[in-house]
Design an enzyme around this catalytic site. Structure first.
Site, short mmCIF file in Angstrom:
data_model
loop_
_atom_site.label_atom_id
_atom_site.label_comp_id
_atom_site.label_asym_id
_atom_site.label_seq_id
_atom_site.Cartn_x
_atom_site.Cartn_y
_atom_site.Cartn_z
N CYS A 28 0.82 -1.23 0.00
CA CYS A 28 0.00 0.00 0.00
C CYS A 28 0.85 1.27 0.00
O CYS A 28 0.35 2.35 -0.34
CB CYS A 28 -0.95 0.00 1.20
SG CYS A 28 -2.14 -1.35 1.14
N HIS A 49 -3.14 7.63 1.95
CA HIS A 49 -3.56 6.30 1.50
C HIS A 49 -4.97 6.07 2.02
O HIS A 49 -5.27 6.34 3.18
CB HIS A 49 -2.60 5.25 2.05
CG HIS A 49 -3.06 3.85 1.81
ND1 HIS A 49 -3.54 3.42 0.60
CD2 HIS A 49 -3.13 2.78 2.65
CE1 HIS A 49 -3.88 2.15 0.69
NE2 HIS A 49 -3.65 1.74 1.92
N ASN A 82 -9.99 0.19 -0.23
CA ASN A 82 -8.53 0.24 -0.20
C ASN A 82 -8.00 -0.36 -1.50
O ASN A 82 -8.07 -1.57 -1.71
CB ASN A 82 -8.03 -0.54 1.02
CG ASN A 82 -6.52 -0.51 1.16
OD1 ASN A 82 -5.81 -0.07 0.25
ND2 ASN A 82 -6.02 -0.97 2.29
N1 COA Z 1 -18.45 -7.52 9.45
C1 COA Z 1 -18.88 -7.66 10.71
N2 COA Z 1 -18.03 -7.86 11.74
C2 COA Z 1 -16.71 -7.91 11.46
C3 COA Z 1 -16.21 -7.77 10.16
C4 COA Z 1 -17.14 -7.58 9.12
N3 COA Z 1 -16.78 -7.43 7.85
N4 COA Z 1 -14.87 -7.86 10.20
C5 COA Z 1 -14.53 -8.04 11.49
N5 COA Z 1 -15.64 -8.09 12.24
C6 COA Z 1 -15.73 -8.30 13.69
C7 COA Z 1 -14.51 -9.01 14.23
O1 COA Z 1 -14.62 -10.40 14.01
C8 COA Z 1 -14.59 -8.65 15.69
O2 COA Z 1 -15.53 -9.46 16.31
P1 COA Z 1 -15.24 -10.08 17.76
O3 COA Z 1 -15.10 -8.89 18.66
O4 COA Z 1 -16.46 -10.90 18.00
O5 COA Z 1 -13.97 -10.86 17.62
C9 COA Z 1 -15.14 -7.24 15.66
O6 COA Z 1 -15.73 -7.06 14.36
C10 COA Z 1 -14.10 -6.16 15.90
O7 COA Z 1 -12.97 -6.46 15.11
P2 COA Z 1 -11.71 -5.53 15.05
O8 COA Z 1 -10.72 -6.08 14.07
O9 COA Z 1 -11.20 -5.22 16.42
O10 COA Z 1 -12.40 -4.20 14.46
P3 COA Z 1 -11.78 -2.82 14.18
O11 COA Z 1 -12.57 -1.75 14.78
O12 COA Z 1 -10.29 -2.82 14.42
O13 COA Z 1 -12.01 -2.66 12.61
C11 COA Z 1 -10.77 -2.94 10.56
C12 COA Z 1 -11.49 -3.62 11.72
C13 COA Z 1 -10.13 -4.01 9.69
C14 COA Z 1 -11.76 -2.12 9.76
C15 COA Z 1 -9.69 -2.02 11.15
O14 COA Z 1 -8.92 -2.71 12.09
C16 COA Z 1 -8.77 -1.49 10.12
O15 COA Z 1 -9.17 -0.77 9.24
N6 COA Z 1 -7.47 -1.81 10.25
C17 COA Z 1 -6.50 -1.33 9.34
C18 COA Z 1 -6.67 -2.06 8.08
C19 COA Z 1 -5.88 -1.44 7.02
O16 COA Z 1 -5.98 -0.27 6.82
N7 COA Z 1 -5.14 -2.26 6.35
C20 COA Z 1 -4.44 -1.90 5.22
C21 COA Z 1 -3.35 -0.97 5.56
S1 COA Z 1 -2.62 -0.70 4.08
#
Ligand code: COA
Length: 327
Positions: free
Chosen positions: A114, A254, A284
């Site tokens: 990314c 990004h 993304n």
């Molecule tokens: N739909 C519903 N629930 C979902 C889900 C989806 N698509 N994806 C994850 N969950 C659930 C998880 O399983 C978790 O459930 P649990 O508490 O029962 O285990 C809950 O939502 C919270 O998950 P978590 O990963 O802590 O959520 P978050 O607030 O961190 O959001 C992202 C998840 C991925 C959106 C966030 O972490 C993020 O954007 N991270 C950076 C990703 C990124 O930018 N990556 C690329 C960088 S280049």
């Protein structure tokens, strides 16, 4: 006299197929409300049969050339940032070179996931500043839809396909932050953080693999590292700390998650109104996200000639960095 790498054209390409969040409902355990509130994403584009990273990159490159009033014959080099090249080799950049009908110059890919477009900008700047080339096409293009595990709700809803391109030209500047062109760069990586974000395939496995991510860990590193790299790049560009709000026209981050974008803007003391945001429409798109946002930002009338821009990105590696440029 200082040689600057100045943006003289921008363009992008998005596949026709638009997938709204609602399309994931029923296929995996998710819903529009969760995706919107946790990531800011509302829809994304996915390639159709026959579309690849190189075909999208070529379309974006042609749009950038048109915007600049140039043709492929005016280009000395192509740098394509991608993690989803059509084939293991040759580079997707050489495929673009052929598709553009270029009969000279050179082309290569850059792989920093990314953060790839930031690394491409820095490399293009170095080639131009050292006098090796006059014009470089830099492209970010990705087909992450090909490396998504559709059963994994934590990653499948986040990514999209697309391509963006800039044409950079060597121009003379005074060596001050008033010059147009790339003013500073800051590149970083830390291979110890490999496990946070990677694709579990490659030549060692005989498969292309799927994206694997510890999202909340990546999130934590992202806000902190993006604010730090943007600050370093601004200092290197001679933009006084504390004056950044008055001097910076736009931050073009990004586009991974609206909460990362908001968190980073807050750390930089920049109002969200000064941030170009496209994540709601593109998802993304990895290395394509910054050139897509730059091109769309110009098309929307947000980014104008002479504007001071800060771009920053982080991705698998982890690899991250920032570039300050005057448009
Ligand atoms: N739909 C519903 N629930 C979902 C889900 C989806 N698509 N994806 C994850 N969950 C659930 C998880 O399983 C978790 O459930 P649990 O508490 O029962 O285990 C809950 O939502 C919270 O998950 P978590 O990963 O802590 O959520 P978050 O607030 O961190 O959001 C992202 C998840 C991925 C959106 C966030 O972490 C993020 O954007 N991270 C950076 C990703 C990124 O930018 N990556 C690329 C960088 S280049």
């Amino acid at each position: 006299m200082t040689i600057r790498a100045v943006v003289i054209g921008a363009g992008h390409y998005l596949p026709k197929r638009v997938v709204e969040n609602a399309e994931f409902e029923g296929k995996i355990d998710t819903d529009d409300e969760w995706i919107r509130s946790r990531s800011g994403i509302e829809r994304r584009h996915f390639v159709s049969e026959g579309e690849t990273t190189s075909t999208m990159a070529t379309a974006a490159a042609l749009a950038a050339l048109k915007d600049a009033g140039k043709t492929a014959a005016d280009v000395d080099a192509i740098i394509l940032a991608t993690s989803t090249a059509d084939l293991t080799f040759p580079s997707a950049a050489t495929m673009v070179q052929a598709q553009l009908g270029m009969e000279r110059g050179f082309a290569f890919d850059i792989q920093a996931v990314c953060a790839g477009f930031i690394f491409a900008l820095a490399n293009a700047n170095a080639l131009i500043a050292s006098g090796q080339v006059k014009r470089v096409l830099i492209i970010g293009a990705e087909t992450f839809s090909k490396i998504i595990d559709w059963t994994d709700r934590t990653t499948s809803v986040l990514f999209g396909d697309g391509a963006g391109a800039l044409l950079l030209e060597a121009q003379e500047g005074d060596g001050t932050s008033k010059d147009r062109g790339i003013l500073s760069t800051d590149l970083n990586s830390d291979g110890r953080l490999h496990d946070l974000l990677f694709a579990d395939g490659g030549v060692s496995t005989g498969t292309t693999g799927y994206v694997r991510m510890q999202g909340n860990q990546v999130f934590r590193h992202a806000v902190e590292k993006l604010a730090a790299t943007a600050t370093t790049a601004m200092e290197r560009a001679g933009i006084e700390a504390g004056e950044s709000i008055e001097n910076v026209s736009w931050v073009v981050p990004h586009q991974a998650n609206i909460r990362i974008i908001q968190g980073t803007a807050k750390k930089l003391n920049l109002p969200i109104e000064q941030v170009v945001v496209t994540v709601q429409d593109h998802g993304n798109t990895s290395a394509a996200s910054i050139p897509l946002a730059l091109s769309v930002g110009q098309e929307r009338g947000q980014i104008k000639k002479g504007d001071l821009l800060v771009t920053e990105a982080i991705g698998g590696g982890l690899a991250w960095g920032a570039v300050v440029l005057r448009w």
